[in-house]
Each structure stands twice: as structure tokens, then as C-alpha cells.
Design a protein around this motif. Structure first.
Motif, PDB file in Angstrom:
ATOM      1  N   LEU A 137       0.369  -7.358   3.950  1.00  0.00           N
ATOM      2  CA  LEU A 137       0.409  -6.228   3.323  1.00  0.00           C
ATOM      3  C   LEU A 137       1.708  -5.335   3.982  1.00  0.00           C
ATOM      4  O   LEU A 137       2.014  -5.339   5.178  1.00  0.00           O
ATOM      5  CB  LEU A 137      -0.838  -5.505   3.653  1.00  0.00           C
ATOM      6  N   VAL A 147      -4.738  -4.905  -4.227  1.00  0.00           N
ATOM      7  CA  VAL A 147      -4.475  -5.861  -3.035  1.00  0.00           C
ATOM      8  C   VAL A 147      -5.469  -7.193  -3.026  1.00  0.00           C
ATOM      9  O   VAL A 147      -5.015  -8.237  -2.860  1.00  0.00           O
ATOM     10  CB  VAL A 147      -4.734  -5.063  -1.630  1.00  0.00           C
ATOM     11  N   ALA A 171       1.015  -1.323  -0.073  1.00  0.00           N
ATOM     12  CA  ALA A 171      -0.057   0.116  -0.154  1.00  0.00           C
ATOM     13  C   ALA A 171       0.964   1.034   0.162  1.00  0.00           C
ATOM     14  O   ALA A 171       1.563   1.449   1.014  1.00  0.00           O
ATOM     15  CB  ALA A 171      -0.814   0.034   1.244  1.00  0.00           C
ATOM     16  N   ALA A 180      -7.595  -5.808   1.712  1.00  0.00           N
ATOM     17  CA  ALA A 180      -6.699  -6.867   1.943  1.00  0.00           C
ATOM     18  C   ALA A 180      -7.026  -8.038   2.994  1.00  0.00           C
ATOM     19  O   ALA A 180      -6.759  -8.988   2.620  1.00  0.00           O
ATOM     20  CB  ALA A 180      -5.154  -6.209   2.367  1.00  0.00           C
ATOM     21  N   VAL A 222       1.136  -7.228   8.779  1.00  0.00           N
ATOM     22  CA  VAL A 222       1.644  -6.048   8.119  1.00  0.00           C
ATOM     23  C   VAL A 222       2.985  -5.801   8.257  1.00  0.00           C
ATOM     24  O   VAL A 222       3.626  -5.987   9.399  1.00  0.00           O
ATOM     25  CB  VAL A 222       0.738  -5.029   8.832  1.00  0.00           C
TER      26      VAL A 222
END
Length: 285
Positions: free
Chosen positions: A31, A267, A7, A23, A58
Motif C-alpha cells: 500500500l 484496495v 491510498a 488492504a 507500506v
């Protein structure tokens, strides 16, 4: 091999939640976020993304070490790992030197700073009491009151051979930027040994994909985009990603162009690519 998506920080912060939730809903494995000057904060965005989701891993690749005292960095990362155990992958690096110069944080020896910072950071996250008097890092009996309760790996961003060698030596994994060919990945793997390797990969899909990749070629100054990017539908991209995996990437993170018209769709697309790479039959997708 895992497949993730980026992102990009060029997306306005108020758009970020929609991408994160897309996502999570799509089943994306990872991500990744950037802390690029002077766009969005890595720590603020990763905290929000983890709080908005229940399953998503993440990553931040990367946090520039000249911008942070190592004790503050350790406090930030330890807090993330205790709040969201096992779901954060954090990378650090010496940063873009022109940007570091703009804010008065440019180090005379970025490699020395990176070594000192990562070494102390990993010790603090391991719950140790640290005293060090280096060229850049100075700590006097510092220990975290709330260190992570489990392993908190620190990945290191790298590009040239010297930084790759250092990253493989001092980090728990290595991140290399988009624009690296499969041969470049093989060369990096030879330098870093068995260290986990995260590779970003320029990716475009849908109408205008070729134009967006040409824009990336110009933006990054490549002589050619061939072997530096992938494009097409999910099946085509999944097949192409295999070349970077075979070259030594443990995680391939699909990187959209800044002008991609549908970040949420991107995504979801990456999640489909990941599903194909796992070998899930089309009927079950």
C-alpha cells in the motif's frame, strides 16, 4: 513483479484506517501513500498504517526533500525501519516546485539539493558519521544513535531524463508517476539501468470507470488516456498490467481517481489483481 495500490491523500485522515485494514485483510502486497501539499503527512500516515497491520508493506512516494533537514529525515526513517523491520519502502524527491515556493523552501538547484540530500541520507542510515558542507546540506560529525539494523533502501522519485539518470545513480530504486506509457517505462529503464523501478498506473473499475479516467485525463492534461491507464474487471486489469511489467516495471502500483467511490473496495480489487498476476487459480482466490 509486485502489484500494489495507492491510498490517495485526498481521503480524509479519519477514513484512512479502514482502507489500511481492508488492504491487510485482502492480502495486498504493498500500500502506497503520498505526502502531497497540503494534504496529509507521509511519516504520520506510514507510521499509523504499519502500526495497524502485521504483514502489509507500506510505501511513501514521496517525501519532498526541501521540507526536511536531512538529519530529521534520517531520524524519521531509521525509527520506522527499527519499529517495523522490512515493511517500509520510502521514496524521496525534489517536490513540486510551485508548492516548495509556497512554503519558502524552493531551491535554486533542485537537482543539487536532491543529490546532496539523498547521498547524506543513505550514509546516515548506513550508520556512518557524516560531515559535509554542500550547497544545501551541512552536517558536522552527525551520526544516528539508532540507525536501522538492516538495509534501509532510499527510493528516488523522477520524471525527466536528467532526474531519472540522477535517481538511478544515487538511489536504491526509482519511482515514476502515473501517466507514463509502456514506451515511457522502457525509456526510463534504459536510463536507470538495473535499479528497481516502481511505476504508478491510473486505474478504474466498476460503474463510472470511463468517466473517472476521463476526469484524470483532464486533470493531468493528457492529450489521450490511451496507454496511460487501465480499466475493467480484475482479470482485464491484471492482463493490461502485464504491459507495464514487460516494459520494465518491478512494482506496478494501481492509482485510483480522487473521486473513486469506494477506496476500501479499490484496495481489495488491487489485491485480487495481484493474486491473478501471481497465477493463483480462480478457485483458490
Amino acid at each position: 513483479m509486485n502489484v500494489g495500490a495507492i491510498a490517495l491523500p485526498q481521503l480524509p485522515p479519519e477514513r484512512f484506517r479502514g482502507v489500511v485494514e481492508a488492504a491487510e485483510e485482502a492480502g495486498l502486497e504493498e500500500l502506497w501513500l503520498w505526502e502531497d501539499c497540503f494534504l496529509t503527512s507521509g511519516v504520520a500516515t506510514v507510521s499509523a498504517a504499519l502500526a495497524w497491520t502485521d504483514r502489509l508493506t507500506v510505501g511513501v512516494g514521496l517525501l519532498p526533500v526541501p521540507l526536511r533537514n536531512v538529519a530529521i529525515a534520517a531520524m524519521e526513517l531509521a525509527t520506522l525501519h527499527r519499529l517495523f523491520p522490512g515493511r517500509a519502502r520510502i521514496g524521496v524527491g525534489h517536490g513540486v516546485q510551485d508548492w516548495m515556493g509556497q512554503v519558502g523552501a524552493r531551491a535554486g538547484s533542485p537537482m543539487t539539493l536532491l543529490r546532496e540530500h539523498v547521498t547524506a541520507l543513505r550514509e546516515l542510515l548506513a550508520g556512518e558519521r557524516v560531515t559535509v558542507d554542500g550547497r544545501y546540506v551541512h552536517l558536522d560529525g552527525v551520526a544516528l544513535d539508532w540507525p536501522p539494523t538492516a538495509a534501509a533502501p532510499v527510493l528516488v522519485g523522477a520524471s525527466g531524463p536528467k532526474t531519472l539518470r540522477l535517481a538511478g545513480e544515487i538511489g536504491d530504486g526509482v519511482i515514476i508517476s502515473a501517466g507514463n506509457t509502456p514506451d515511457d517505462v522502457r525509456a526510463a529503464r534504459a536510463v536507470i539501468g538495473d535499479s528497481p523501478l516502481v511505476v504508478y498506473l491510473h486505474t478504474a473499475t466498476g460503474p463510472g470507470a470511463a468517466e473517472r479516467l476521463e476526469g484524470e485525463r483532464v486533470r493531468w492534461g493528457y492529450d489521450t488516456i490511451e496507454d496511460r491507464a487501465v480499466s475493467g474487471d480484475a482479470d482485464a486489469v491484471a492482463e493490461q498490467v502485464g504491459r507495464w511489467a514487460e516494459a520494465g516495471a518491478d512494482t506496478v502500483v494501481l492509482q485510483p481517481a480522487p473521486d473513486d467511490p469506494d477506496p476500501e473496495g479499490f484496495v481489495r480489487f488491487a489485491a485480487t489483481v495481484a493474486t491473478i498476476r501471481r497465477g493463483t487459480p480462480a478457485a483458490a482466490r
